[in-house]
Design a protein around this motif. Structure first.
Motif, PDB file in Angstrom:
ATOM      1  N   PHE A 175       0.826  -1.204   0.000  1.00 42.76           N
ATOM      2  CA  PHE A 175       0.000   0.000   0.000  1.00 42.76           C
ATOM      3  C   PHE A 175       0.865   1.260   0.000  1.00 42.76           C
ATOM      4  CE2 PHE A 175      -2.702  -3.199   2.128  1.00 42.76           C
ATOM      5  CZ  PHE A 175      -3.791  -3.156   1.278  1.00 42.76           C
ATOM      6  N   LEU A 180      -3.475   2.530   5.347  1.00 45.01           N
ATOM      7  CA  LEU A 180      -4.016   1.312   4.733  1.00 45.01           C
ATOM      8  C   LEU A 180      -3.248   0.082   5.190  1.00 45.01           C
ATOM      9  CD1 LEU A 180      -4.726   2.473   1.072  1.00 45.01           C
ATOM     10  CD2 LEU A 180      -6.395   1.952   2.841  1.00 45.01           C
ATOM     11  N   ARG A 183      -4.390  -0.814   8.710  1.00 37.55           N
ATOM     12  CA  ARG A 183      -5.718  -1.431   8.682  1.00 37.55           C
ATOM     13  C   ARG A 183      -5.652  -2.866   8.163  1.00 37.55           C
ATOM     14  NH1 ARG A 183      -9.710   0.742   4.280  1.00 37.55           N
ATOM     15  NH2 ARG A 183      -8.491  -0.790   3.094  1.00 37.55           N
ATOM     16  N   SER A 285     -13.709   2.201   4.666  1.00 36.65           N
ATOM     17  CA  SER A 285     -13.005   2.443   3.414  1.00 36.65           C
ATOM     18  C   SER A 285     -12.467   3.867   3.371  1.00 36.65           C
ATOM     19  CB  SER A 285     -13.958   2.211   2.233  1.00 36.65           C
ATOM     20  OG  SER A 285     -13.402   2.701   1.037  1.00 36.65           O
ATOM     21  N   CYS A 286     -11.224   4.017   2.952  1.00 40.06           N
ATOM     22  CA  CYS A 286     -10.638   5.352   2.831  1.00 40.06           C
ATOM     23  C   CYS A 286     -11.131   6.055   1.572  1.00 40.06           C
ATOM     24  CB  CYS A 286      -9.121   5.265   2.819  1.00 40.06           C
ATOM     25  SG  CYS A 286      -8.461   4.403   1.393  1.00 40.06           S
ATOM     26  N   GLN A 300      -7.713  -7.512  -1.627  1.00 43.15           N
ATOM     27  CA  GLN A 300      -6.443  -6.910  -1.218  1.00 43.15           C
ATOM     28  C   GLN A 300      -5.435  -7.990  -0.801  1.00 43.15           C
ATOM     29  OE1 GLN A 300      -7.630  -4.171   1.845  1.00 43.15           O
ATOM     30  NE2 GLN A 300      -7.996  -2.491   0.407  1.00 43.15           N
TER      31      GLN A 300
END
Length: 376
Positions: A175, A180, A183, A285-286, A300
């Motif tokens: 990432f 991210l 997380r 979610s970003c 992911q």
């Protein structure tokens, strides 16, 4: 050769779609029939469904191109469909049993039924002997003998992802954002150390996480903290032990990275004069500010594993996948409890810890234990 491309953004009936998938031929011409099919179904399908159908129908069109450049349906019948299923199996020897083949066949047959109903083909697929492909009606629509056959094919036993494989995967720089990364690592740990399924991880809520005082006291006393799961398979509530360290890391994420995201989306909503309702889930979610979807987490992890394989840090046989984290948890518990002399029935204890309804469900984990011992 056909290929998949994505439109940056398209608008249909006032709804915007980002990265709308298209199937094109070697001359960069859009397959208009499949596009019409997607447009007719877009109201019924989620975005992820469109992407899945795109991959499946791309496979189908690619097979047709091998046999005739025009990609006509004239030569397709039940025998062709069976040969196509064998070809999918040959090209994907590591697919999980027959499930993957059944999924592709189901997508293709749904598309062909739509073509038949809309007069794009004639006498190709239907419920009686007049059609070249014979389907059977069901309560949910229809099925085909090949789909039923491949759905029954069980997956071969697989070794649960070893801890060293998981660590190698985590060591990959994947990432661009540190937030991210934090997380992702945290979600992975919930799967590995607690045996949670992907949707259970994504549905963890703020209210389920104990206070910092409780967590820190349990860390000092070296005790697990129990939390109540409200979203599980079968919708049965469950109470599970969680290590204080994992809960502390989760609280740190909530108070730092998650809190920064919430502030960002509130500020954006104010500037656009919209209302932003903070989700109650822990992991958000970003991109959207909403609860993270379990398929996003799964994708992911899969992308990260593929990158580790490409970089030579893992082999394609050292598979790490989301549900495999639960396999790792269950396999470790089964091994650990089996060596406890005071436990009379390790499988029953493991069944309780993994929240399975029947001890026979643990057969796949037992097979995994033996496979691990073989390769050790």
């Amino acid at each position: 050769m056909a290929y998949i491309d994505y439109a940056a953004e398209v608008v249909f009936a006032g709804k915007s779609y980002e990265k709308f998938p298209l199937i094109l031929d070697n001359n960069h011409n859009i397959n208009r029939l499949i596009l019409k099919y997607f447009l007719s179904q877009r109201v019924l399908w989620a975005d992820s469904t469109i992407y899945t159908y795109t991959k499946h129908l791309y496979d189908f069109i690619s097979q047709l191109e091998v046999e005739n450049p025009e990609c006509t349906f004239d030569h397709i019948d039940d025998d062709w469909l069976e040969a196509y299923a064998h070809e999918i199996a040959r090209r994907n020897p590591k697919s999980t049993g027959g499930k993957y083949i059944a999924q592709i066949l189901s997508s293709v047959l749904n598309f062909l039924v739509w073509c038949e109903n809309n007069k794009y083909c004639n006498n190709l697929i239907g419920h009686n002997a007049n059609f070249r492909i014979r389907i059977r009606p069901t309560k949910k629509g229809f099925t085909h003998n090949l789909i039923k056959y491949y759905e029954k094919q069980k997956s071969p036993p697989k070794i649960a992802p070893r801890d060293e494989w998981i660590e190698k995967l985590l060591s990959q720089d994947h990432f661009r954002s540190k937030d991210l990364e934090i997380r992702f690592n945290l979600m992975l740990e919930w799967g590995r150390s607690c045996g949670l399924r992907a949707h259970e991880i994504c549905e963890l809520t703020i209210d389920q996480i104990p206070s910092r005082e409780t967590v820190e006291q349990n860390i000092i006393e070296k005790k697990n903290t129990f939390i109540e799961l409200t979203v599980t398979k079968g919708k049965k509530k469950a109470r599970i032990p969680v290590s204080g360290i994992l809960l502390k890391q989760t609280l740190d994420y909530i108070n730092s990275e998650r809190n920064h995201l919430i502030k960002k989306f509130k500020k954006k909503a104010r500037s656009e004069r919209n209302a932003y309702i903070e989700p109650y889930q822990v992991f958000i979610s970003c991109r959207t500010g909403k609860a993270l979807h379990y398929r996003t987490f799964s994708n992911q992890l899969n992308a990260r594993w593929q990158k580790a394989v490409e970089n030579g840090n893992l082999t394609k046989y050292q598979h790490v996948w989301v549900h495999g984290l639960r396999h790792r948890f269950a396999t470790d518990k089964l091994k650990e409890i089996t060596h406890l002399k005071y436990v009379r029935d390790p499988r029953q204890v493991t069944k309780t810890l993994t929240r399975h309804s029947h001890a026979s469900t643990l057969d796949i984990y037992t097979a995994g234990v033996y496979l691990e011992d073989m390769y050790d």
